[in-house]
Design a protein around this motif. Structure first.
Motif, PDB file in Angstrom:
ATOM      1  N   GLY A 195       0.809  -1.213   0.000  1.00 21.27           N
ATOM      2  CA  GLY A 195       0.000   0.000   0.000  1.00 21.27           C
ATOM      3  C   GLY A 195       0.841   1.262   0.000  1.00 21.27           C
ATOM      4  N   VAL A 196       0.140   2.370   0.123  1.00 20.89           N
ATOM      5  CA  VAL A 196       0.803   3.676   0.076  1.00 20.89           C
ATOM      6  C   VAL A 196       0.478   4.425   1.363  1.00 20.89           C
ATOM      7  CG1 VAL A 196       0.919   5.875  -1.162  1.00 20.89           C
ATOM      8  CG2 VAL A 196       0.596   3.756  -2.435  1.00 20.89           C
ATOM      9  N   ASN A 197       1.485   5.035   1.945  1.00 15.19           N
ATOM     10  CA  ASN A 197       1.260   5.847   3.136  1.00 15.19           C
ATOM     11  C   ASN A 197       0.333   7.014   2.768  1.00 15.19           C
ATOM     12  OD1 ASN A 197       1.561   7.929   5.137  1.00 15.19           O
ATOM     13  ND2 ASN A 197       3.346   6.811   5.885  1.00 15.19           N
ATOM     14  N   GLN A 198      -0.806   7.098   3.456  1.00 19.73           N
ATOM     15  CA  GLN A 198      -1.816   8.097   3.086  1.00 19.73           C
ATOM     16  C   GLN A 198      -1.278   9.527   3.201  1.00 19.73           C
ATOM     17  OE1 GLN A 198      -4.746   7.270   1.790  1.00 19.73           O
ATOM     18  NE2 GLN A 198      -4.322   5.093   2.037  1.00 19.73           N
ATOM     19  N   GLY A 199      -0.383   9.766   4.142  1.00 20.39           N
ATOM     20  CA  GLY A 199       0.126  11.117   4.329  1.00 20.39           C
ATOM     21  C   GLY A 199       1.242  11.469   3.362  1.00 20.39           C
ATOM     22  N   SER A 200       2.249  10.603   3.324  1.00 20.91           N
ATOM     23  CA  SER A 200       3.446  10.924   2.535  1.00 20.91           C
ATOM     24  C   SER A 200       3.375  10.415   1.105  1.00 20.91           C
ATOM     25  CB  SER A 200       4.675  10.317   3.223  1.00 20.91           C
ATOM     26  OG  SER A 200       4.546   8.907   3.255  1.00 20.91           O
ATOM     27  N   GLU A 201       2.383   9.565   0.812  1.00 23.23           N
ATOM     28  CA  GLU A 201       2.237   8.959  -0.524  1.00 23.23           C
ATOM     29  C   GLU A 201       3.435   8.094  -0.905  1.00 23.23           C
ATOM     30  OE1 GLU A 201      -0.540   9.142  -2.560  1.00 23.23           O
ATOM     31  OE2 GLU A 201      -1.438  10.090  -0.815  1.00 23.23           O
ATOM     32  N   VAL A 202       4.178   7.657   0.104  1.00 20.75           N
ATOM     33  CA  VAL A 202       5.330   6.783  -0.172  1.00 20.75           C
ATOM     34  C   VAL A 202       4.845   5.327  -0.135  1.00 20.75           C
ATOM     35  CG1 VAL A 202       7.609   6.032   0.639  1.00 20.75           C
ATOM     36  CG2 VAL A 202       6.919   8.421   0.876  1.00 20.75           C
ATOM     37  N   PRO A 203       5.204   4.531  -1.145  1.00 20.24           N
ATOM     38  CA  PRO A 203       4.757   3.131  -1.137  1.00 20.24           C
ATOM     39  C   PRO A 203       5.440   2.296  -0.049  1.00 20.24           C
ATOM     40  CG  PRO A 203       6.100   3.579  -3.071  1.00 20.24           C
ATOM     41  CD  PRO A 203       5.958   4.872  -2.349  1.00 20.24           C
ATOM     42  N   THR A 204       4.705   1.311   0.432  1.00 20.98           N
ATOM     43  CA  THR A 204       5.247   0.413   1.452  1.00 20.98           C
ATOM     44  C   THR A 204       5.499  -0.955   0.828  1.00 20.98           C
ATOM     45  OG1 THR A 204       3.932   1.539   3.124  1.00 20.98           O
ATOM     46  CG2 THR A 204       4.821  -0.608   3.725  1.00 20.98           C
ATOM     47  N   ILE A 205       6.661  -1.479   1.106  1.00 26.38           N
ATOM     48  CA  ILE A 205       6.984  -2.821   0.607  1.00 26.38           C
ATOM     49  C   ILE A 205       7.125  -3.755   1.814  1.00 26.38           C
ATOM     50  CG2 ILE A 205       9.512  -2.495   0.585  1.00 26.38           C
ATOM     51  CD1 ILE A 205       9.521  -4.039  -2.087  1.00 26.38           C
ATOM     52  N   HIS A 206       6.598  -4.943   1.682  1.00 28.35           N
ATOM     53  CA  HIS A 206       6.698  -5.946   2.740  1.00 28.35           C
ATOM     54  C   HIS A 206       7.405  -7.155   2.131  1.00 28.35           C
ATOM     55  CE1 HIS A 206       4.418  -7.785   6.428  1.00 28.35           C
ATOM     56  NE2 HIS A 206       5.700  -8.029   6.445  1.00 28.35           N
TER      57      HIS A 206
END
Lengths: 170, 686
Positions: free
Chosen positions: B613-624
């Motif tokens: 997903g994408v951090n709603q505030g920073s718009e940075v994608p999250t990788i797991h």
């Protein structure tokens, strides 16, 4: 046992043993809040998964659960305040209730869940040992009867043949 | 087509009802024409169910959005093969599909045995008709897939209408494995009906001899094989789609599928005691009954909403129907047993505590304890709510803690059992058979320890896996050596020859080897690593020997969804290995989204990458990212298990054929009468 046979068996065993274990490494650290999240049940209500592993969205099960993410953030908040692991878990249980334990607590009614599998195993093992002893006694008695019988009747012989057939045929 | 399908289903219900009632009458009167007509009614019901199922598929493929079920589970843009799969994506269709698979089994049994087992088959046909009737009742009157969309009209009657498009198929079901996972699992569930019917029929008919147990065993193996494949495919689907990095989460639906598998496995072992020694007849009959009951119970649990599950698609109010049916089944089994229990009188005798028989008893004990522990754990939230008023959760950690020791005990018995002789094992035999496997097992454990394995259970698992593999290898070696000495074949040919001569025994060993591989894969979980991180384009994540570089994030428009995807370059020891494309798919039709995991899989480990997903505030994608060792061993182990089961189902080649060309040994006339020639030529023991 011949030498070749020993070598062959040993080679097979070592291959099986060595192949998987070459990949073993020390477990890496995920962020601590996420790890702790695996000890608390997700509050989404759609599954029995932990907040650390819940992966469904909007009541379906198609990705990281938003409620689980919120819980992880809460855990992080508690950690930031300086709470230790147990205190964090207790804080989460205080908020979400005892249903938030991802495994039954080892007190009260929850203890029943932990004790019962051991009880099943012990009771079952006792039963199996009892059954085996009883059947053994029958076996010994049958053997004694057979020893005391001087001549073997055709019926007994036929029965023995049938048993031998059963024991070897597929 | 909906009217045709609905009518076919109703007619199937009538035929099944006739097969049941007529079957009871046929059993009582023994009238040949009645027996024949009820069998034909059973066959007709199967054909009609086939037509009804075909109708639903047709309605999906032709986008008939006047049908409620089609609207709920399809849309115009859905790929055609997913439209076919949509048949079992919801409650009504999956129940019809259940009926369909059951009808294939029933059809096979009724046709294959139409001229055999004259005393038994009327009972079998009647019992099968009873089970079929239950599912047809549900499909016709409780959860019909043929409901049309309608609203109350101004005149007071119903006005039928059609929608322009459907709601679409659940995103997580839009995955190729969904084409084969449910059919396999359902084939397992429904397949256990056949051994149940044979066992109950034999009991009711007091069918003489042991023939019924051979039939029951064969059908149990078929159902067991499907169940195994279904469970493993489900696990693989969960692994590849859900994105939590694991393949088994002890979800109630998973547990429900595992329970009959455990009792079925117990039966496949204990049945040998009945075949070889005439022992444990009561136990075997009840194992078959319980396996079938667990199939019904599992279905009830997961479709009634009694326990919460990620398989929420199937929840409804039909649970009470299953409870009723389960109670009827229990009542019938109890009555049949108490009325005919003298028929199951066994010659239970044991010569020694150290024998194959004892190992089977302990094997059954462990399997049954695991089954009861899983069942009680699954139901514990319900029990706790009854007794305390609050629901106590039982999740994966509990099941792991309880079942890992049991699994290891079972693995130990897998190695020990085949090395023990029937009746009695001498001390010399124990020493001869166990010395080297134990030495090799210890060596395996030592190597694992030396290479850094510090998890106790994983260490024990590696040790036992090596031990069991050594025992299996030794068994093949011993048999192949005898054949090789007689025929001058190569080692491999001798081993193949050995297997073909005694398919059941050596097929069983192959299955055991597959189970060992699965255990090795499971042990790998102790060394899983994972990292979750927000990274921008050009950012990196490191895990184990891998470094992942996010090259870009882009979008692609597909017919049925829009995919946001990460383009991730994988480097190992600073060398590029491959590019992975983890995705998040958004399905506009049903406003849902789903992950599409990217996996770089090797025999050593899986690099498992999720676009989280994408951090709603920073718009940075999250990788797991997960690094899961040895996962492939689970899937390969599953393949080996299936191969072994298929081998075990093949008829054994007669030993005399193998020795064609060589002169058969002279047999004394008296001995020749007492023992079949095949026995005289066979090596080893079973």
């Amino acid at each position: 046992m011949t030498r070749t046979r020993r070598i062959l068996i040993m080679a097979l065993g070592l291959t099986i043993a060595a192949a998987p274990v070459t990949v073993l490494r020390v477990r890496a650290e995920l962020d601590h809040a996420h790890e702790l999240g695996k000890r608390i049940k997700c509050s989404c209500g759609g599954c029995e998964q932990s907040a650390g592993t819940c992966y469904h969205v909007g009541g379906s099960f198609s990705g990281p659960c938003d409620l689980a993410k919120t819980m992880i953030k809460e855990i992080q908040g508690h950690l930031d305040k300086g709470l230790n692991d147990d205190q964090v878990i207790q804080a989460m249980i205080a908020k979400y209730g005892p249903g938030a334990y991802v495994e039954p607590p080892k007190t009260g009614f929850g203890l029943v869940a932990w004790v019962m599998p051991g009880v099943y195993l012990l009771a079952g093992a006792a039963l199996v040992v009892f059954v085996i002893s009883r059947w053994r006694k029958r076996g010994v008695a049958a053997e004694a009867t057979a020893r005391n019988t001087k001549s073997v009747s055709p019926e007994i012989l036929e029965r023995a043949r049938a048993l031998a057939r059963k024991a070897t045929e597929e | 087509m909906d009217v045709f399908g609905s009518f076919a289903l109703l007619l199937a219900f009538v035929c099944a009802l006739y097969a049941l009632l007529g079957g009871i009458a046929a059993i009582l009167t023994r009238h040949p024409l009645l027996i024949k007509s009820t069998r034909q009614a059973g066959i007709a019901a199967c054909c009609l169910i086939f037509l009804a199922t075909l109708s639903v598929v047709y309605l999906f493929v032709t986008d008939n959005f006047s049908m409620s079920y089609v609207v709920s589970h399809s849309n115009r843009d859905l790929a055609t093969f997913f439209k076919v799969v949509a048949l079992w994506s919801g409650q009504e269709g999956s129940l019809l599909f259940w009926c369909f698979l059951l009808s294939i089994y029933i059809f096979s049994v009724l046709v294959a045995y139409r001229n055999k087992h004259g005393e038994l088959m009327p009972y079998v046909g009647t019992i099968l008709a009873g089970v079929q009737l239950f599912f047809l009742t549900i499909s016709n009157f409780v959860a019909s897939p043929f409901k049309s969309l309608a609203i109350a009209g101004s005149s007071g009657g119903l006005e039928y209408f059609a929608k322009a498009d459907g709601n679409g198929l659940n995103p997580v079901l839009q995955y190729p494995e969904m084409i084969i996972h449910p059919p396999n699992l359902y084939s397992g569930y429904t397949g256990f009906t056949i051994p149940f019917a044979f066992a109950l029929a034999a009991l009711l008919a007091r069918y003489p001899g042991e023939k019924w147990i051979h039939l029951t065993r064969k059908w149990t193996m078929i159902a067991w094989c499907f169940q195994t494949v279904g469970i493993l495919l489900g696990a693989h689907w969960a692994y590849a789609v859900l994105g939590w990095g694991g393949y088994w989460g002890w979800d109630p639906v998973e547990n429900a599928s595992f329970l009959p598998w455990l009792t079925g496995t117990a039966f496949l072992h204990s049945v040998m005691m009945q075949e070889k020694r005439g022992m444990m007849k009561v136990w075997n009959v009840w194992l078959v009954f319980i396996t079938f009951m667990l199939c019904i119970l599992g279905t009830m649990l997961t479709r009634s909403g009694v326990v919460s599950s990620v398989h929420a698609f199937a929840q409804s109010n039909i649970g009470s129907w299953f409870v009723g049916f389960l109670l009827v089944v229990i009542a019938v089994c109890l009555v049949a047993y108490f009325k005919n229990r003298d028929y199951l009188k066994s010659e239970n005798q044991l010569d020694s505590m150290v024998s194959r028989e004892s190992s089977f008893l302990f094997n059954n004990l462990v399997l049954l304890v695991a089954c009861i522990a899983i069942l009680s754990g699954t139901l514990f939230p319900v029990f706790s709510e009854w007794f305390t008023g609050s629901r106590i959760s039982v999740g994966a950690p509990f099941f792991n803690k309880v079942n890992i020791p049991l699994g290891l005990l079972l693995l130990f018995l897998t190695g020990v059992g085949p090395l023990l002789a029937w009746r009695k094992t001498s001390g010399e035999s124990l020493r001869r058979n166990f010395l080297w496997p134990i030495v090799i097992g210890l060596l395996g454990g030592a190597i694992a320890f030396a290479l850094g394995a510090r998890d106790f259970y994983a260490l024990v698992c590696f040790l036992l896996s090596t031990f069991v593999a050594a025992t299996i290898g030794a068994e093949f070696y011993r048999g192949a050596k005898v054949i090789r000495a007689r025929s001058n074949l190569t080692w491999l040919s001798s081993a193949v020859e050995l297997t073909l001569r005694n398919t059941r025994r050596y097929g069983g060993y192959i299955v055991h080897f597959g189970i060992v591989m699965i255990f090795i894969g499971l042990a790998g979980q102790a060394f899983n690593q994972e990292v979750q991180k927000e990274i921008g384009v050009g950012g990196t994540v490191r895990i184990g020997p891998y470094e992942l570089l996010l090259q870009a994030v882009d979008q692609k428009q597909e017919k049925n969804y829009v995919a946001e995807r990460m383009i991730v370059e994988v480097l190992k020891n600073h060398k590029p290995v491959m590019i992975l494309f983890p995705e998040r798919r958004n399905f506009p039709t049903n406003q849902e989204s789903g992950t599409m995991v990217a996996i770089y899989s090797t025999l050593r480990e899986d690099l498992y990458v999720v676009y989280a997903g994408v951090n709603q505030g920073s718009e940075v994608p999250t990788i797991h990212v997960f690094l899961n060792p040895l996962v492939k061993w689970v899937w390969f182990g599953g393949i080996v298990v299936v191969m072994g089961t298929i081998v075990a189902l093949l008829p054994s080649r007669h030993a005399a054929l193998v020795l064609a060309g060589s002169k058969a040994p002279e047999v004394a006339p008296g001995f020749a009468n007492a023992v079949p020639s095949s026995v005289a030529l066979r090596e080893g023991h079973d």
